[in-house]
Design a protein around this motif. Structure first.
Motif, PDB file in Angstrom:
ATOM      1  N   ALA A 118       0.847  -1.207   0.000  1.00 12.02           N
ATOM      2  CA  ALA A 118       0.000   0.000   0.000  1.00 12.02           C
ATOM      3  C   ALA A 118       0.876   1.248   0.000  1.00 12.02           C
ATOM      4  O   ALA A 118       0.539   2.253  -0.646  1.00 12.02           O
ATOM      5  N   GLU A 119       2.016   1.205   0.706  1.00  7.34           N
ATOM      6  CA  GLU A 119       2.914   2.377   0.762  1.00  7.34           C
ATOM      7  C   GLU A 119       3.490   2.673  -0.621  1.00  7.34           C
ATOM      8  O   GLU A 119       3.512   3.817  -1.073  1.00  7.34           O
ATOM      9  N   VAL A 120       3.972   1.600  -1.278  1.00  7.13           N
ATOM     10  CA  VAL A 120       4.516   1.786  -2.631  1.00  7.13           C
ATOM     11  C   VAL A 120       3.437   2.340  -3.557  1.00  7.13           C
ATOM     12  O   VAL A 120       3.663   3.273  -4.324  1.00  7.13           O
ATOM     13  N   ARG A 121       2.255   1.764  -3.448  1.00  2.14           N
ATOM     14  CA  ARG A 121       1.161   2.196  -4.335  1.00  2.14           C
ATOM     15  C   ARG A 121       0.776   3.652  -4.102  1.00  2.14           C
ATOM     16  O   ARG A 121       0.418   4.347  -5.049  1.00  2.14           O
ATOM     17  N   SER A 122       0.838   4.110  -2.852  1.00  2.00           N
ATOM     18  CA  SER A 122       0.424   5.502  -2.596  1.00  2.00           C
ATOM     19  C   SER A 122       1.530   6.493  -2.952  1.00  2.00           C
ATOM     20  O   SER A 122       1.277   7.673  -3.142  1.00  2.00           O
ATOM     21  N   SER A 123       2.773   5.998  -3.082  1.00  2.00           N
ATOM     22  CA  SER A 123       3.872   6.933  -3.364  1.00  2.00           C
ATOM     23  C   SER A 123       4.293   6.922  -4.832  1.00  2.00           C
ATOM     24  O   SER A 123       5.108   7.729  -5.249  1.00  2.00           O
ATOM     25  N   GLU A 124       3.745   6.006  -5.595  1.00  2.00           N
ATOM     26  CA  GLU A 124       4.183   5.857  -6.991  1.00  2.00           C
ATOM     27  C   GLU A 124       3.033   6.237  -7.927  1.00  2.00           C
ATOM     28  O   GLU A 124       2.004   5.566  -7.968  1.00  2.00           O
ATOM     29  N   ALA A 125       3.235   7.305  -8.687  1.00  2.00           N
ATOM     30  CA  ALA A 125       2.151   7.855  -9.508  1.00  2.00           C
ATOM     31  C   ALA A 125       1.653   6.866 -10.558  1.00  2.00           C
ATOM     32  O   ALA A 125       0.492   6.920 -10.968  1.00  2.00           O
ATOM     33  N   LYS A 126       2.525   5.969 -11.004  1.00  3.33           N
ATOM     34  CA  LYS A 126       2.113   5.046 -12.067  1.00  3.33           C
ATOM     35  C   LYS A 126       1.262   3.895 -11.551  1.00  3.33           C
ATOM     36  O   LYS A 126       0.753   3.099 -12.337  1.00  3.33           O
ATOM     37  N   LEU A 127       1.166   3.755 -10.223  1.00  5.51           N
ATOM     38  CA  LEU A 127       0.432   2.617  -9.681  1.00  5.51           C
ATOM     39  C   LEU A 127      -0.920   3.048  -9.127  1.00  5.51           C
ATOM     40  O   LEU A 127      -1.012   4.054  -8.423  1.00  5.51           O
ATOM     41  N   PRO A 128      -1.965   2.263  -9.429  1.00  6.52           N
ATOM     42  CA  PRO A 128      -3.249   2.511  -8.761  1.00  6.52           C
ATOM     43  C   PRO A 128      -3.102   2.219  -7.260  1.00  6.52           C
ATOM     44  O   PRO A 128      -2.263   1.408  -6.867  1.00  6.52           O
ATOM     45  N   ILE A 129      -3.907   2.884  -6.431  1.00  2.98           N
ATOM     46  CA  ILE A 129      -3.702   2.720  -4.980  1.00  2.98           C
ATOM     47  C   ILE A 129      -4.166   1.356  -4.478  1.00  2.98           C
ATOM     48  O   ILE A 129      -3.754   0.923  -3.418  1.00  2.98           O
ATOM     49  N   HIS A 130      -5.007   0.678  -5.238  1.00  3.27           N
ATOM     50  CA  HIS A 130      -5.407  -0.691  -4.882  1.00  3.27           C
ATOM     51  C   HIS A 130      -4.998  -1.649  -5.997  1.00  3.27           C
ATOM     52  O   HIS A 130      -5.056  -1.291  -7.167  1.00  3.27           O
ATOM     53  N   LYS A 131      -4.624  -2.870  -5.623  1.00  5.59           N
ATOM     54  CA  LYS A 131      -4.374  -3.903  -6.635  1.00  5.59           C
ATOM     55  C   LYS A 131      -5.682  -4.274  -7.324  1.00  5.59           C
ATOM     56  O   LYS A 131      -5.756  -4.405  -8.547  1.00  5.59           O
TER      57      LYS A 131
END
Lengths: 258, 325
Positions: free
Chosen positions: B144-157
């Motif tokens: 979740a941390e990676v997802r919230s800090s990386e613009a290319k990733l959606p915040i949920h899988k």
């Protein structure tokens, strides 16, 4: 006297016997290719083989070694892609039967084809779901191939890649899965099925020369062996079709019996 | 750039990769396990030392494995990594995951297909019935941390939520759309201005291309646009989505390209043997990537005998009788 045969031959034929004429077969490679093709040659000429890559009803004059093998694109009725193949897999009017293998299976037919050990730092990594999760979620029924060992028939999967009967009973329907689920497990020792009510695995048939106790001993969870019968050995006609028409190069069958 | 008219998108692999693939890009690879992997383009990416790539694939084999093994990949979203009987699980992929060298997120093939489809249609997300009750939805590879800090990733899988249109409110799966920075595909035919034709199975190439911001197409043959315009029903992508056309004969080798050549069992078996240990894998990279800086040198090393052996029968599309052990 029946001719000698190998485990792989028995497994391919036992799975092929489960195919109905007119079934739409979602085939993988390896044993599932053999089962689908041999069924077509013997008792289910109207069965149609298709692949998740989009190859529909190929001629299969040579065995494909992967679902993207150019042999699945030759002599087809339609060459398409993944979206089109998945439109067939889950179609409500079709009896789509999928064949899958896995690294682990539990008593309710849930399977693991992703990893052993912790998901984030696995001891052994496998290829992953591919279309397995999709076939287990949406096909009319699934036939599973397994090597029958305690480390593979486990109480708890290391990773649940694909939903079988989940926790049994009506769990699958409650989870939102409309149809399907595993119908049988074909192993090197016999054929297992799932109880109509509890959806728990039981031993349906032992292969010739195998005892029910031997199957239970190779299963880590408690297995109902009270209903076990015996599988018919391969007939000469079945073996001839498999050896001469389906895999003459023995690419998947491997060495002939000694 | 060797252009004969100003509409030409023809360029070398070196120029295409140099201009269109950037460190950290989200890269979609076309093809499927042993077919139409964009190998010439993948080898060029390795030679140019691209890094921190985020690959998004459905079922990939050789191109993915080579890029992972060469250290170009930081993140991987994938449904399946294998090359059939030659490597049931891709070898460098397996090692990288087991050693924690890359971050990996698992989906199913249908899920990845839908995510590219959603990206291609400008849908924010897409629902399906595949995967409820599976660990694919329960276990996240990217935290979740990676997802919230990386613009290319959606915040949920993915999310499981009641079907808003059904009185039964049964659970359905919602998947985030996937919009790659760049898609790399290898096709049979292209014109210099970017009209393309895929023979045999299209896999997910069309959705991947349409979802991407930039597109590199490598092809077996560069043909006149007039030829492709004679039978446009057969063509694959809107030509204006294609940024570069790279003429790469045998550009999918050692994977197959329907009607042109089969997969190369000898090369794939050699790769399996060499990929197992770091030292031999690095030797493979030296021999087949760094010391073969262009496609001609590479094909010279494969050799006329093996290339003839895998040449496809023009009627069947594969090489009948090829020794595939």
């Amino acid at each position: 006297m029946n001719p000698a045969y190998t485990n792989k031959e028995m497994m391919a034929l036992a799975a092929g016997r489960l195919v109905g004429d007119g079934d739409i077969l979602f085939a993988g490679t390896g044993l599932s290719m053999l089962a689908a093709t041999v069924a077509k040659r013997i008792h289910a000429p109207e069965a149609v083989v298709f692949f998740e890559t989009g190859g529909i009803d190929p001629a299969l004059e040579e065995l494909p070694l992967a679902v993207a093998d150019p042999r699945v694109m030759s002599g087809t009725s339609l060459n398409s892609g993944l979206i089109e193949a998945f439109a067939i897999l889950g179609h409500r009017r079709l009896r789509t039967i999928s064949f899958l293998g896995a690294a682990q299976i539990d008593a309710y037919g849930n399977i693991n084809s992703t990893c052993l050990g912790d998901y984030h730092r696995p001891k052994v990594r496998f290829p992953g779901s591919g279309g397995a999760c999709d076939a287990m979620s949406q096909a009319h029924a699934v036939i599973l191939f397994m090597q029958h060992e305690r480390k593979r028939f486990v109480d708890k999967l290391d990773y649940q890649t694909s939903p079988g009967w989940l926790s049994g009973g009506d769990a699958r329907e409650k989870a939102g899965l409309q149809r399907g689920g595993p119908m049988a497990v074909v192993t090197n020792l016999g054929v297992l099925r799932f109880d109509n009510e509890t959806k728990r695995m039981y031993l349906d048939e032992c292969f010739p020369g195998v005892t029910p106790e031997e199957v239970a001993d190779n299963t880590a969870f408690a297995l109902d062996i009270s209903r076990a019968g015996q599988s018919a050995p391969p007939s000469p006609a079945e073996l001839t079709a498999l050896r001469e028409q389906v895999d003459p190069q023995r690419l998947i069958l491997g060495p002939l019996p000694a | 750039m060797t252009t004969r008219d100003n509409k030409s998108k023809l360029m070398s692999a070196e120029e295409a990769v140099g201009r269109l693939v950037k460190d950290g890009d989200l890269v979609a690879l076309g093809g499927f396990t042993v077919s139409r992997n964009p190998m010439t383009l993948a080898r060029e990416i390795i030679r140019q030392g691209k890094k921190d790539l985020h690959l998004a694939v459905h079922s990939q084999g050789q191109a993915m494995d080579l890029l992972v093994g060469a250290g170009c990949v930081r993140r991987l979203e994938i449904a399946y990594g294998g090359t059939g009987r030659f490597a049931p699980t891709c070898i460098r992929f397996r090692q990288a995951v087991q050693k924690g060298l890359i971050e990996i997120e698992d989906y199913s093939n249908f899920q990845m297909s839908l995510r590219f489809l959603a990206g291609s249609l400008n849908l924010p997300f897409i629902p399906c019935r595949s995967g409820v009750g599976s660990d694919i939805l329960e276990k996240w590879g990217f935290s979740a941390e990676v997802r919230s800090s990386e613009a290319k990733l959606p915040i949920h899988k993915a999310l499981v939520s009641p079907n808003p249109f059904s009185p039964r409110q049964e659970p359905v799966v919602f998947l985030p759309a996937l919009t790659p920075d760049v898609a790399l595909v290898h096709v049979q035919y292209a014109s210099a201005d970017g009209i393309t034709r895929i023979k045999g199975l299209k896999f997910l190439d069309q959705e991947q291309v349409r979802a991407a911001s930039r597109v590199i197409v490598s092809c077996e043959e560069v043909v006149p646009a007039a030829f492709l315009r004679q039978d446009p029903d057969q063509n694959a992508f809107p030509p204006f989505l294609v940024d570069a056309v790279v003429h790469a004969p045998l550009g999918a080798h050692p994977t197959a390209c329907h009607l042109f050549y089969d997969y190369d069992p000898r090369h794939l078996n050699m790769y399996r043997q060499q990929a197992g240990a770091d030292e031999t894998f690095h030797q493979y990279l030296k021999d087949w990537v760094f010391d073969a800086p262009d496609q001609e040198t590479y094909l010279g090393q494969v050799g006329a005998v093996d290339l003839t052996r895998i040449r496809a029968n023009t009627q069947l599309g594969y090489a009948p009788g090829l020794d595939r052990r």
